[in-house]
Each structure stands twice: as structure tokens, then as C-alpha cells.
Scaffold this motif. Structure first.
Motif, PDB file in Angstrom:
ATOM      1  N   UNK A   1      -1.045  39.648-111.034  1.00 43.92           N
ATOM      2  CA  UNK A   1      -1.504  38.822-109.929  1.00 43.92           C
ATOM      3  C   UNK A   1      -2.793  39.432-109.363  1.00 43.92           C
TER       4      UNK A   1
ATOM      5  N   UNK B   1      -5.252  42.103-103.976  1.00 41.98           N
ATOM      6  CA  UNK B   1      -5.745  41.755-102.639  1.00 41.98           C
ATOM      7  C   UNK B   1      -4.652  42.133-101.641  1.00 41.98           C
TER       8      UNK B   1
ATOM      9  N   UNK C   1      -4.014  41.544 -98.511  1.00 40.14           N
ATOM     10  CA  UNK C   1      -3.391  40.486 -97.710  1.00 40.14           C
ATOM     11  C   UNK C   1      -2.301  39.785 -98.507  1.00 40.14           C
ATOM     12  N   UNK C   2      -2.585  39.496 -99.754  1.00 35.09           N
ATOM     13  CA  UNK C   2      -1.585  38.843-100.612  1.00 35.09           C
ATOM     14  C   UNK C   2      -0.372  39.746-100.823  1.00 35.09           C
TER      15      UNK C   2
ATOM     16  N   UNK D   1       1.771  39.386 -97.998  1.00 38.42           N
ATOM     17  CA  UNK D   1       2.482  38.104 -98.069  1.00 38.42           C
ATOM     18  C   UNK D   1       3.663  38.180 -99.030  1.00 38.42           C
TER      19      UNK D   1
ATOM     20  N   UNK E   1       7.529  37.470 -98.015  1.00 42.75           N
ATOM     21  CA  UNK E   1       8.150  36.360 -98.756  1.00 42.75           C
ATOM     22  C   UNK E   1       9.403  36.826 -99.508  1.00 42.75           C
TER      23      UNK E   1
ATOM     24  N   UNK F   1      -4.393  33.289-111.652  1.00 40.58           N
ATOM     25  CA  UNK F   1      -3.228  33.847-110.965  1.00 40.58           C
ATOM     26  C   UNK F   1      -2.631  32.887-109.942  1.00 40.58           C
TER      27      UNK F   1
ATOM     28  N   UNK G   1       9.575  24.191-100.681  1.00 36.07           N
ATOM     29  CA  UNK G   1      10.584  24.761 -99.778  1.00 36.07           C
ATOM     30  C   UNK G   1      10.570  26.292 -99.869  1.00 36.07           C
ATOM     31  N   UNK G   2      10.468  26.813-101.091  1.00 38.32           N
ATOM     32  CA  UNK G   2      10.491  28.272-101.278  1.00 38.32           C
ATOM     33  C   UNK G   2       9.210  28.937-100.786  1.00 38.32           C
TER      34      UNK G   2
ATOM     35  N   UNK H   1       6.014  27.324 -98.896  1.00 36.52           N
ATOM     36  CA  UNK H   1       5.262  26.162 -98.390  1.00 36.52           C
ATOM     37  C   UNK H   1       3.751  26.419 -98.354  1.00 36.52           C
TER      38      UNK H   1
ATOM     39  N   UNK I   1      -0.093  32.860 -93.978  1.00 37.54           N
ATOM     40  CA  UNK I   1      -0.301  33.878 -95.020  1.00 37.54           C
ATOM     41  C   UNK I   1      -1.549  34.703 -94.721  1.00 37.54           C
ATOM     42  N   UNK I   2      -1.421  36.014 -94.800  1.00 38.88           N
ATOM     43  CA  UNK I   2      -2.561  36.896 -94.541  1.00 38.88           C
ATOM     44  C   UNK I   2      -3.656  36.725 -95.595  1.00 38.88           C
ATOM     45  N   UNK I   3      -3.256  36.372 -96.820  1.00 37.62           N
ATOM     46  CA  UNK I   3      -4.238  36.139 -97.893  1.00 37.62           C
ATOM     47  C   UNK I   3      -5.213  35.023 -97.537  1.00 37.62           C
ATOM     48  N   UNK I   4      -4.781  34.132 -96.633  1.00 32.75           N
ATOM     49  CA  UNK I   4      -5.582  32.952 -96.332  1.00 32.75           C
ATOM     50  C   UNK I   4      -6.645  33.159 -95.260  1.00 32.75           C
TER      51      UNK I   4
ATOM     52  N   UNK J   1      -2.631  31.076-100.859  1.00 33.08           N
ATOM     53  CA  UNK J   1      -1.583  32.099-100.979  1.00 33.08           C
ATOM     54  C   UNK J   1      -0.305  31.500-101.565  1.00 33.08           C
TER      55      UNK J   1
ATOM     56  N   UNK K   1      -0.164  31.489-105.317  1.00 34.48           N
ATOM     57  CA  UNK K   1       0.191  32.781-105.920  1.00 34.48           C
ATOM     58  C   UNK K   1       1.705  32.980-105.942  1.00 34.48           C
ATOM     59  N   UNK K   2       2.377  32.564-104.857  1.00 34.27           N
ATOM     60  CA  UNK K   2       3.827  32.730-104.773  1.00 34.27           C
ATOM     61  C   UNK K   2       4.535  31.763-105.722  1.00 34.27           C
TER      62      UNK K   2
ATOM     63  N   UNK L   1       3.433  30.420-108.414  1.00 29.88           N
ATOM     64  CA  UNK L   1       3.248  30.830-109.795  1.00 29.88           C
ATOM     65  C   UNK L   1       4.164  31.999-110.150  1.00 29.88           C
ATOM     66  N   UNK L   2       4.498  32.839-109.175  1.00 27.94           N
ATOM     67  CA  UNK L   2       5.414  33.953-109.439  1.00 27.94           C
ATOM     68  C   UNK L   2       6.815  33.456-109.770  1.00 27.94           C
TER      69      UNK L   2
END
Lengths: 138, 138, 138
Positions: A53, A56, A58-59, A62, A66, B46, B69-70, B72, B79-82, B88, B91-92, B94-95
Motif C-alpha cells: 500500500x 503515507x 496519515x493513511x 487510518x 479502521x 494502491x 459499510x465497512x 465509508x 480520514x487523516x489521509x484525506x 482513503x 485504500x481500505x 482495496x485491502x
């Protein structure tokens, strides 16, 4: 066909931590001399992950929030696995993030898109744990 | 050992979209001439996935609802990435869905069960993004 | 390069069940005679998983509770896929747990950490379903 094998060891300061291991994996590839093939990089422990991934911070914050929402560490007593252990949440978190990545090797390089980086994801740290790098090809 | 490499490009109409890429992957295999081996198919970005599941539009709708839902998308500010991004959640998501699939090649064919189909899962689209197909074998 | 292929069949008593298939996968490796390479083990069905984790019954109970929380089976009507089916939740659960594992083969052995075991994860069972083992190497 040639093959290469190496273990990477990690001992994190925190219970949960992400470490960018792309440089160590690249070094394995350089040592192997393999130019075309596949590289497997997997956690050898069942409470940690190897995943790809973004590097970063911040991510990564997150991800921590999460994963704690999806599979909270506490109370430890909510998990049946935690009669002798306290790391059931780490088994669950690692299932979300994955055990392993397989990376193409092309022209002697990790065949990556622009932002792909390999991470070791520790979910039950503060002790020595291993990652396996296995490369096959020519 | 032989090897084959090709990039597939996608530019989706929507932010989130699933595309059945089995025909393109099959074409890569045909071009490679490889009969026995392993095929790696991975997102090079990613915020997108490659995964295997059912080509059924009701299920794809269920995936969209479930992933929202998992993890949003909105509010972006959760999200801090944002701080400089708004993806963000991609990224989640896709994980959960995974970066890659590895498929057995047997007798020159994708060695699949009855309903297995390969999908590109886009979670931050509307721009050109790539999938890598790498095949090794004989 | 040598290659080996075998299908393993399972028919579970329950809709959801985990089976430790490490002995069968080890037997495939022994039959193959391959000493260095990669082993792919994947569910051939899109409502089941192959994953690596701990062989501990408390943890398996935790997985069942956790997956039911993330992607509940009932009510069946909550999923659009369930107009002719009742297994949408199985597609989602399998996405969390993964379709496949890739394992390094070193010195003729599954190159595992201390607790790694391979599981077949059934999420829509009570019928014959298959796992594919494909090994390539020398």
C-alpha cells in the motif's frame, strides 16, 4: 530455474506497527541475481501481515483506527482464543490485511506501479518475528 | 522457463466499478504460449483490486453496499489521509478485496473452477490505471 | 521446470466449517518430488477460502462470530444476490478470508513459520467442492 530464500527479522517497539520493507526485499532481489520471475514475500507468523500500500503516515493512522473498529483488541475476554492468549484480534486483523504478496520480477526489478511499497504489518509485536522472501525465475 | 508480461489499462466511468477482465487475461495467456505455470494478475495502483468472484450484477451491488459499510467514503474528513486526498476509503476497500490473484496454468488454460472470473475492482476511478499480468512457466 | 496439479475434494457437514488441509497439501508436495519452487493452493469455488492461520478451536469460533458480524448470513433478503440464491454472505466472507495462498517450497518442504497451517474455509457447504494444488519448480 533458479531460486533464492532469505528470512527478514523484525522486533517492533509497539504492539501494532507498519514497517516499509521494500529496501530489504529489493536487496534480496539484487542478491538473487534473478531477472525474470516471481517473488513471494510472506509473514511467517499468523498475527502479522505482508501487504502492499502507500507509504503515507496519515493513511497508516487510518488503518490503525479502521482495523481497531473491525476487530477491536479489547476487551480481551470477548474472544475465546484469549483464554491463554491476548492476541485473537491480531489473527483477525492479519486476515483483513493478508499474509503475503506475490510480485512480478521483470528486468531484475520489482515490477511495481508508481506508489506500490511493501509493508510488514505487525499486530502482536515486541518480540522477534520473521518474514520470508522466496524468489524463483531465471 | 519462459516469462510473459503485459499491462492492461482501464479508465472507469464511475469512482467505483467492477470490470470482468477474464477475456483480456486469457488473451495474455494465449499470447504467451505458456502451457504449465503460474499467472500473477495484480493492480499496479494502491486504490484498486484484482480479485476472483462471481459475474453476477446483484452480487456486485451487494459488494458496493457492503464495502461502503465497512469503509465509508464520506465524510472525507474522517480520514487523516484525506488532507490532500479524498481516497482513503479506496485504500481500505482495496485491502478487503485484495491486490492480486495467482492462477494456475494447466494445459494452456486458466485452471478455474466453474464460476471463477477475474475482476478489476476500481475504488478511485475516472482516470487511467493499470493491471499487470505476469506469467512464468513452460 | 516441473509442475504438479491435484484437486482435493471436500463435503462439509455444516454450512460453515474450517478444515486443516496441511496434511493433504504436504502429500501433494511429496508426490510432486519438487524441492525448490512455489505452491499455489486455491479454492475453486467463489464461496469458500483457502487461508493460513492457527489450528486452535477457540480462534475458529472467534472467526465464525466475527465473520457473521462483518457479513451476516441472515436475513437472506438483505442481499440482492439472494433472489435465486441464499449465499451472498458466503461470497463476502470468502473475500475477507481470501481465495488462495502461495507457499514457498524449500528443500522439499512447505517453508512455514512455527504455527502456519493451511485451512479450507467453507462458507456454503454440504456439497462437494474443490481445492486446487499447483506446484511449479525443480
Amino acid at each position: 530455474m533458479r531460486s533464492f530464500r532469505k528470512e527478514l527479522w523484525f522486533n517492533t517497539t509497539n504492539r501494532r506497527q507498519f514497517i516499509n520493507i521494500t529496501p530489504q526485499v529489493q536487496q534480496c532481489l539484487d542478491e538473487s541475481g534473478i531477472k525474470e520471475g516471481l517473488l513471494l514475500c510472506n509473514a511467517m507468523h499468523i498475527t502479522s501481515s505482508v501487504f502492499i500500500n502507500d507509504d503515507e503516515s496519515g493513511l497508516h493512522h487510518d488503518f490503525e483506527i479502521w482495523l481497531e473498529k473491525l476487530a477491536p483488541e479489547k476487551p480481551h475476554s470477548q474472544y475465546r482464543h484469549n483464554s491463554f492468549e491476548d492476541n485473537a484480534d491480531a489473527h483477525l486483523k492479519r486476515s483483513v490485511m493478508g499474509r503475503e504478496v506475490v510480485v512480478a520480477i521483470s528486468n531484475g526489478k520489482l515490477d511495481f506501479g508508481p506508489w506500490e511499497q511493501i509493508f510488514y504489518g505487525e499486530f502482536d509485536g515486541k518480540r522477534g518475528k520473521r518474514v520470508l522472501v522466496k524468489i524463483i525465475g531465471d
